[in-house]
Design a protein around this motif. Structure first.
Motif, PDB file in Angstrom:
ATOM      1  N   VAL A  24       0.832  -1.208   0.000  1.00 32.70           N
ATOM      2  CA  VAL A  24       0.000   0.000   0.000  1.00 32.70           C
ATOM      3  C   VAL A  24       0.869   1.261   0.000  1.00 32.70           C
ATOM      4  N   TYR A  25       2.142   1.120   0.362  1.00 36.10           N
ATOM      5  CA  TYR A  25       3.068   2.243   0.356  1.00 36.10           C
ATOM      6  C   TYR A  25       4.033   2.226  -0.828  1.00 36.10           C
ATOM      7  N   THR A  26       4.315   1.044  -1.357  1.00 35.77           N
ATOM      8  CA  THR A  26       5.409   0.919  -2.329  1.00 35.77           C
ATOM      9  C   THR A  26       4.973   0.603  -3.751  1.00 35.77           C
ATOM     10  N   SER A  27       3.779   0.081  -3.946  1.00 33.84           N
ATOM     11  CA  SER A  27       3.370  -0.406  -5.260  1.00 33.84           C
ATOM     12  C   SER A  27       2.865   0.706  -6.180  1.00 33.84           C
ATOM     13  N   PRO A  28       3.494   0.893  -7.345  1.00 32.02           N
ATOM     14  CA  PRO A  28       2.974   1.860  -8.323  1.00 32.02           C
ATOM     15  C   PRO A  28       1.573   1.487  -8.804  1.00 32.02           C
ATOM     16  N   GLU A  29       1.255   0.208  -8.854  1.00 35.81           N
ATOM     17  CA  GLU A  29      -0.073  -0.222  -9.292  1.00 35.81           C
ATOM     18  C   GLU A  29      -1.136   0.178  -8.266  1.00 35.81           C
ATOM     19  N   ILE A  30      -0.836  -0.013  -6.974  1.00 40.48           N
ATOM     20  CA  ILE A  30      -1.769   0.422  -5.931  1.00 40.48           C
ATOM     21  C   ILE A  30      -1.945   1.932  -5.989  1.00 40.48           C
ATOM     22  N   PHE A  31      -0.867   2.646  -6.209  1.00 36.95           N
ATOM     23  CA  PHE A  31      -0.955   4.104  -6.326  1.00 36.95           C
ATOM     24  C   PHE A  31      -1.880   4.493  -7.477  1.00 36.95           C
ATOM     25  N   ARG A  32      -1.748   3.817  -8.615  1.00 41.44           N
ATOM     26  CA  ARG A  32      -2.616   4.116  -9.762  1.00 41.44           C
ATOM     27  C   ARG A  32      -4.081   3.874  -9.402  1.00 41.44           C
ATOM     28  N   ASN A 203       5.569   7.776   0.481  1.00 42.32           N
ATOM     29  CA  ASN A 203       4.159   7.629   0.151  1.00 42.32           C
ATOM     30  C   ASN A 203       3.307   8.617   0.952  1.00 42.32           C
ATOM     31  N   TRP A 204       2.255   9.115   0.330  1.00 40.96           N
ATOM     32  CA  TRP A 204       1.421  10.151   0.962  1.00 40.96           C
ATOM     33  C   TRP A 204       0.781   9.696   2.268  1.00 40.96           C
ATOM     34  N   LYS A 205       0.498   8.394   2.385  1.00 40.02           N
ATOM     35  CA  LYS A 205      -0.191   7.909   3.586  1.00 40.02           C
ATOM     36  C   LYS A 205       0.704   7.956   4.822  1.00 40.02           C
ATOM     37  N   ARG A 333      -0.213  16.026  -1.165  1.00 37.18           N
ATOM     38  CA  ARG A 333      -0.542  15.775  -2.565  1.00 37.18           C
ATOM     39  C   ARG A 333       0.262  14.596  -3.110  1.00 37.18           C
ATOM     40  N   PRO A 334      -0.403  13.493  -3.447  1.00 41.00           N
ATOM     41  CA  PRO A 334       0.318  12.334  -3.978  1.00 41.00           C
ATOM     42  C   PRO A 334       0.881  12.636  -5.369  1.00 41.00           C
ATOM     43  N   ILE A 335       2.159  12.396  -5.554  1.00 43.19           N
ATOM     44  CA  ILE A 335       2.811  12.579  -6.846  1.00 43.19           C
ATOM     45  C   ILE A 335       3.145  11.227  -7.469  1.00 43.19           C
ATOM     46  N   ALA A 336       3.638  10.308  -6.665  1.00 45.13           N
ATOM     47  CA  ALA A 336       3.955   8.943  -7.080  1.00 45.13           C
ATOM     48  C   ALA A 336       3.886   8.075  -5.829  1.00 45.13           C
ATOM     49  N   ALA A 337       4.066   6.782  -6.007  1.00 39.82           N
ATOM     50  CA  ALA A 337       4.002   5.881  -4.851  1.00 39.82           C
ATOM     51  C   ALA A 337       5.019   6.274  -3.794  1.00 39.82           C
ATOM     52  N   ASP A 338       6.140   6.860  -4.209  1.00 45.34           N
ATOM     53  CA  ASP A 338       7.195   7.213  -3.277  1.00 45.34           C
ATOM     54  C   ASP A 338       7.522   8.714  -3.300  1.00 45.34           C
ATOM     55  N   ARG A 339       6.524   9.526  -3.632  1.00 42.12           N
ATOM     56  CA  ARG A 339       6.775  10.969  -3.688  1.00 42.12           C
ATOM     57  C   ARG A 339       5.492  11.732  -3.356  1.00 42.12           C
ATOM     58  N   THR A 340       5.610  12.690  -2.427  1.00 40.12           N
ATOM     59  CA  THR A 340       4.459  13.463  -1.970  1.00 40.12           C
ATOM     60  C   THR A 340       4.855  14.918  -1.809  1.00 40.12           C
ATOM     61  N   LEU A 341       4.037  15.804  -2.356  1.00 37.35           N
ATOM     62  CA  LEU A 341       4.239  17.236  -2.172  1.00 37.35           C
ATOM     63  C   LEU A 341       3.353  17.696  -1.018  1.00 37.35           C
ATOM     64  N   GLN A 386      10.274   4.526   3.816  1.00 35.77           N
ATOM     65  CA  GLN A 386      10.020   4.184   2.420  1.00 35.77           C
ATOM     66  C   GLN A 386      11.093   3.230   1.890  1.00 35.77           C
ATOM     67  N   LEU A 387      12.335   3.481   2.259  1.00 36.65           N
ATOM     68  CA  LEU A 387      13.422   2.599   1.830  1.00 36.65           C
ATOM     69  C   LEU A 387      13.379   1.267   2.571  1.00 36.65           C
ATOM     70  N   GLY A 388      13.112   1.325   3.876  1.00 37.70           N
ATOM     71  CA  GLY A 388      13.111   0.109   4.678  1.00 37.70           C
ATOM     72  C   GLY A 388      12.037  -0.882   4.276  1.00 37.70           C
ATOM     73  N   LEU A 389      10.912  -0.392   3.764  1.00 32.84           N
ATOM     74  CA  LEU A 389       9.826  -1.298   3.380  1.00 32.84           C
ATOM     75  C   LEU A 389      10.196  -2.201   2.207  1.00 32.84           C
ATOM     76  N   HIS A 390      11.275  -1.889   1.510  1.00 30.25           N
ATOM     77  CA  HIS A 390      11.724  -2.750   0.415  1.00 30.25           C
ATOM     78  C   HIS A 390      12.558  -3.921   0.918  1.00 30.25           C
ATOM     79  N   ALA A 391      12.880  -3.919   2.204  1.00 27.41           N
ATOM     80  CA  ALA A 391      13.651  -5.028   2.768  1.00 27.41           C
ATOM     81  C   ALA A 391      12.748  -6.244   2.950  1.00 27.41           C
TER      82      ALA A 391
END
Length: 450
Positions: A24-32, A203-205, A333-341, A386-391
């Motif tokens: 829910v934080y890392t997937s580009p598909e979930i973000f879409r 991630n925005w969340k 503001r969600p920009i990408a799965a790993d980017r938020t303004l 965000q980085l640690g969740l890829h472990a």
């Protein structure tokens, strides 16, 4: 791939009462899918009426990646429209704000639209003679969002044509906006100054969750706010009034017991706030003359009730936080799965002493700015998460602090101030609005399309 081709069962499997899957934080598909479903089905903050006070004024933004604009019509009404020409799809405005005068003019072919979105004129109109243009959707003017509402000058919109109405979506949570506005003796706010914008590599969340996470301040901010407090303690013995900056910083170093006793309230549809009984904003120095103004405007009992309500952070699902006692609003503001303004706005209480707005500006600058030392603490934690969740090794994020088996969902309730109840509440709403417009057969359709 057509819209709505997602399996709601797969989305629901990502959230349990006590944990959420890292996807829910890392997937580009979930973000879409969030952009397509979640942000279309919920009521999203657009802006404030004070940003567009005059006929022809407009502001532009995005909801779920889709460009929209809010405009002030000649009769004073506000309209929220999709920012695209019905002819070729060109964005009507590219600036974040401005005044268009009587009409919007498409920069591509000069189609003209009134500020309520209706079609005004088409150049060389005879080129459409003997066609059914006027019966087509193109002649309907700028497309409208599904629904919109101006509540006490706060502008919200829902992209989806059908869905939960404004009052049902927000319910009693609107009391936080009411309290923020009622702190003005005139019962009115004005948004002043440009927002502080700060890009976060996460991630925005994560940012939304952090607004009601009261177990991190005394840890993550020890080196910043803690240092500021320590320096002041050395100077305090010399006498003198505590600086406004120290008043802002000091509560971040409050112990767990303080935050626990502060309390937390959840409302249906993912909304909630910390600070039920008190908050870190409750002990600021009194501003001369302000209480007298409030008494004159509301009466003593009502003035005390308004100013005695010191909620910490109110999160309005999906992506804003308001801080009533300090008159700020933050948009994630969600920009990408790993980017938020992150945009942080400040409001002036109309007819209130200037010192209150001075404190608002100072708070925003010290806590929310890219140059803030407190903000950098949080930024580092978000980036690490965000980085640690890829472990690999464990795929779930735990949100069970003060969880009770059988905990009621989608209700109004109060919990301890250090509870992660609001995070669970947000994810219950996340599932609800993510799957609202998905079809059960979506997974099969998607496999066929691919």
């Amino acid at each position: 791939m057509s819209r709505h081709q997602a399996d709601p069962a797969l989305v629901k499997a990502l959230v349990t009462p006590e944990r959420v899957h890292r996807d829910v934080y890392t997937s580009p598909e979930i973000f879409r899918l969030e952009m397509e479903h979640l942000f279309a089905n919920t009521w999203v903050y657009v802006g404030h009426a004070s940003q567009i006070p005059n006929p022809g004024d407009y502001l532009s933004t995005e909801i779920g990646g889709q460009p929209v604009l809010a405009s002030r019509h000649k009769d004073g009404s506000i309209h929220v429209l999709r920012n695209r020409c019905p002819h070729k799809g060109t964005k009507i405005v590219s600036e974040t704000c401005g005044n268009t005068g009587f009409v919007f003019r498409c920069p591509y072919h000069a189609w003209l639209f009134r500020t309520d979105g209706s079609l005004h004129a088409i150049p060389y109109h005879r080129g459409y003679q003997d066609t059914d243009l006027m019966a087509s959707e193109a002649a309907a003017g700028l497309p409208r969002v599904g629904d919109y509402k101006v509540y006490r000058d706060f502008i919200f919109a829902r992209l989806a044509t059908d869905g939960v109405d404004f009052e049902s979506f927000f319910g009693d949570s609107l009391s936080s906006i009411d309290n923020m506005v009622d702190r003005s003796p005139a019962g009115k706010l004005v948004l002043e100054g440009a927002p502080l914008r700060y890009m976060h590599p996460c991630n925005w969340k994560m940012l939304v969750e952090n607004q009601t996470d009261t177990c991190h301040p005394m840890v993550a901010h020890e080196s910043s706010a803690g240092t500021a407090v320590s320096v002041w303690e050395r100077e305090e013995a010399k006498g003198g009034k505590k600086p406004m900056a120290v008043e802002v910083y000091a509560p971040f170093m409050a112990p767990y017991d303080f935050f626990e006793k502060m309390g937390l309230r959840v409302w249906p549809n993912g909304h909630g706030h910390t600070g039920v009984t008190t908050s870190i904003h409750a002990d600021y120095s009194a501003v001369p003359g302000y209480f007298d103004q409030m008494v004159a405007a509301y009466g003593e009992a009502r003035a005390k009730a308004i100013l005695g309500e010191n909620r910490h952070n109110t999160c309005y699902f999906p992506n804003i936080m308001v801080k009533g006692p300090i008159q700020t609003l933050r948009v994630f503001r969600p920009i990408a799965a790993d980017r938020t303004l992150v945009e942080s706005y400040t409001f002036r209480l109309v007819d209130a002493p200037d010192m209150l707005f001075e404190r608002t500006l100072m708070y925003n600058r010290l806590i929310n700015a890219p140059t803030s030392i407190v903000g950098h603490d949080d930024l580092e934690m978000y980036e690490r998460a965000q980085l640690g969740l890829h472990a690999d090794g464990y795929e779930w994020v735990n949100i069970q602090r003060l969880y009770q088996p059988g905990e009621a969902e989608d209700v109004t309730d109060v919990a301890g101030g250090t509870s992660e109840r609001q995070m669970r509440n947000q994810f219950q709403a996340w599932v609800k609005y993510m799957t609202m417009s998905m079809t059960p057969e979506g997974a099969g359709l998607r496999e066929a399309a691919e």
